[in-house]
Design an enzyme around this catalytic site. Structure first.
Site, PDB file in Angstrom:
ATOM      1  N   TYR A 164       0.839  -1.209   0.000  1.00 46.74           N
ATOM      2  CA  TYR A 164       0.000   0.000   0.000  1.00 46.74           C
ATOM      3  C   TYR A 164       0.872   1.256   0.000  1.00 46.74           C
ATOM      4  O   TYR A 164       0.644   2.191  -0.771  1.00 46.74           O
ATOM      5  CB  TYR A 164      -0.924  -0.021   1.223  1.00 46.74           C
ATOM      6  CG  TYR A 164      -1.995   1.048   1.228  1.00 46.74           C
ATOM      7  CD1 TYR A 164      -3.230   0.829   0.612  1.00 46.74           C
ATOM      8  CD2 TYR A 164      -1.783   2.279   1.846  1.00 46.74           C
ATOM      9  CE1 TYR A 164      -4.227   1.806   0.622  1.00 46.74           C
ATOM     10  CE2 TYR A 164      -2.765   3.267   1.865  1.00 46.74           C
ATOM     11  CZ  TYR A 164      -3.987   3.018   1.255  1.00 46.74           C
ATOM     12  OH  TYR A 164      -4.968   3.997   1.260  1.00 46.74           O
ATOM     13  N   ILE A 206      -9.626   7.550   7.338  1.00 45.35           N
ATOM     14  CA  ILE A 206     -10.957   8.119   7.143  1.00 45.35           C
ATOM     15  C   ILE A 206     -11.982   7.031   7.423  1.00 45.35           C
ATOM     16  O   ILE A 206     -11.815   5.877   6.993  1.00 45.35           O
ATOM     17  CB  ILE A 206     -11.114   8.628   5.682  1.00 45.35           C
ATOM     18  CG1 ILE A 206      -9.968   9.582   5.307  1.00 45.35           C
ATOM     19  CG2 ILE A 206     -12.480   9.294   5.489  1.00 45.35           C
ATOM     20  CD1 ILE A 206      -9.844  10.829   6.147  1.00 45.35           C
TER      21      ILE A 206
END
Ligand code: NAP
Length: 250
Positions: free
Chosen positions: A157, A190
């Site tokens: 990632y 988030i």
């Protein structure tokens, strides 16, 4: 009443959920016609229904952003429906494999790079000719705080998101004098479906990484994205924009 994106046409990938959905809704509310692209067309259609029932214009597109032909088809479908393309958010992404690099499955690594990095290349490759035809526009690519700093157990990632930042800068330089602005956005953690299913202890640990004392919301990221896409950001290009509750200030 006039809106900031009246007459503009945007493509949002990963537009069925989380950050992409919030951006699609905000752009449509500001007058843009929106191509809502996502892996599942039925999920994208739900966002389109929300937009059209509020009086906006949008189409749903089923597309796997890891496949260049499907990304090109998403661009073409948006242009065909609305006549041009002036804006894009290359945003679809997955969490992918985590753990020590020795244990990361190669297929999982390659898939993560396809979906989170190559997708952005395909997006800009097919969007830019349309933006040039339209006389200019703006693109935002969704990176992450993990496109600016590392974390040990998410090598694939972190690699993809750093790649998005570099790809954004290089492409922005290429088109800076041609009326196209391109920036990357770097959210902290988030609270979106991407984090769903996480044990409470892990969620609380993530909160603890943000000095502001909570995770961000998709709407808070969308505010930044929509600003960067708008003419109010007319001198901003080739740069990296954090929205992270001070995660990277530490
Ligand atoms: P999300 O709510 O899971 O939304 C992502 C959307 O992309 C989903 O609808 C997902 O579909 C779709 N998608 C997944 N693979 C795809 C593919 N191959 N082709 C097309 N669509 C695909 O996630 P999010 O939190 O809004 O994340 C959006 C972007 O922000 C991602 O690039 C992510 O890496 C980045 N980001 C997120 C956070 C965070 O903490 N949430 C932080 C920093 C950066 P399915 O649901 O069907 O898989």
């Amino acid at each position: 009443m006039a809106h900031e994106f009246d007459g503009k046409v945007a493509l949002v990938t990963g537009g069925a959920s989380g950050i992409g959905k919030a951006v699609a809704l905000q752009l449509a509310a500001q007058g843009a016609a929106v191509g809502v692209a996502d892996l599942r067309e039925d999920a994208a259609q739900q966002v389109v229904d929300e937009i059209t029932s509020a009086g906006g214009r949008a189409i749903a597109i089923g597309a796997d952003v890891g496949d260049p032909d499907q990304v090109k088809a998403a661009v073409d479908a948006t242009v065909q429906a609305f006549g041009s393309l002036t804006h894009a958010l290359n945003n679809a992404g997955i969490g992918g494999p985590s753990g020590p690099i020795q244990d990361v499955d190669i297929d999982g690594y390659l898939k993560l790079i396809d979906v989170n990095l190559h997708s952005v290349f395909y997006g800009m490759k097919y969007e830019i000719p349309e933006l040039l035809k339209a006389g200019g526009g703006a693109i935002v690519n969704t990176s992450s705080i993990l496109g600016l700093v590392g974390t040990p157990l998410a090598v694939p990632y972190v690699t993809a998101k750093h790649g998005v930042a570099g790809m954004t800068k290089a492409t922005a330089l290429q088109v800076a004098s041609q009326g196209i602005r391109i920036n990357s956005v770097h959210p902290g953690y988030i609270d979106t479906p991407l984090l769903q299913g996480m044990p409470q202890e892990a969620y609380d640990a993530l909160v603890g990484l943000h000095p502001i004392g909570r995770l961000g919301t998709a709407d808070e990221v969308a505010e930044l994205v929509v600003f960067l896409l708008s003419d109010r950001a007319s001198f901003i290009t080739g740069s990296q924009h954090v929205v992270d509750g001070a995660y990277t200030a530490q």
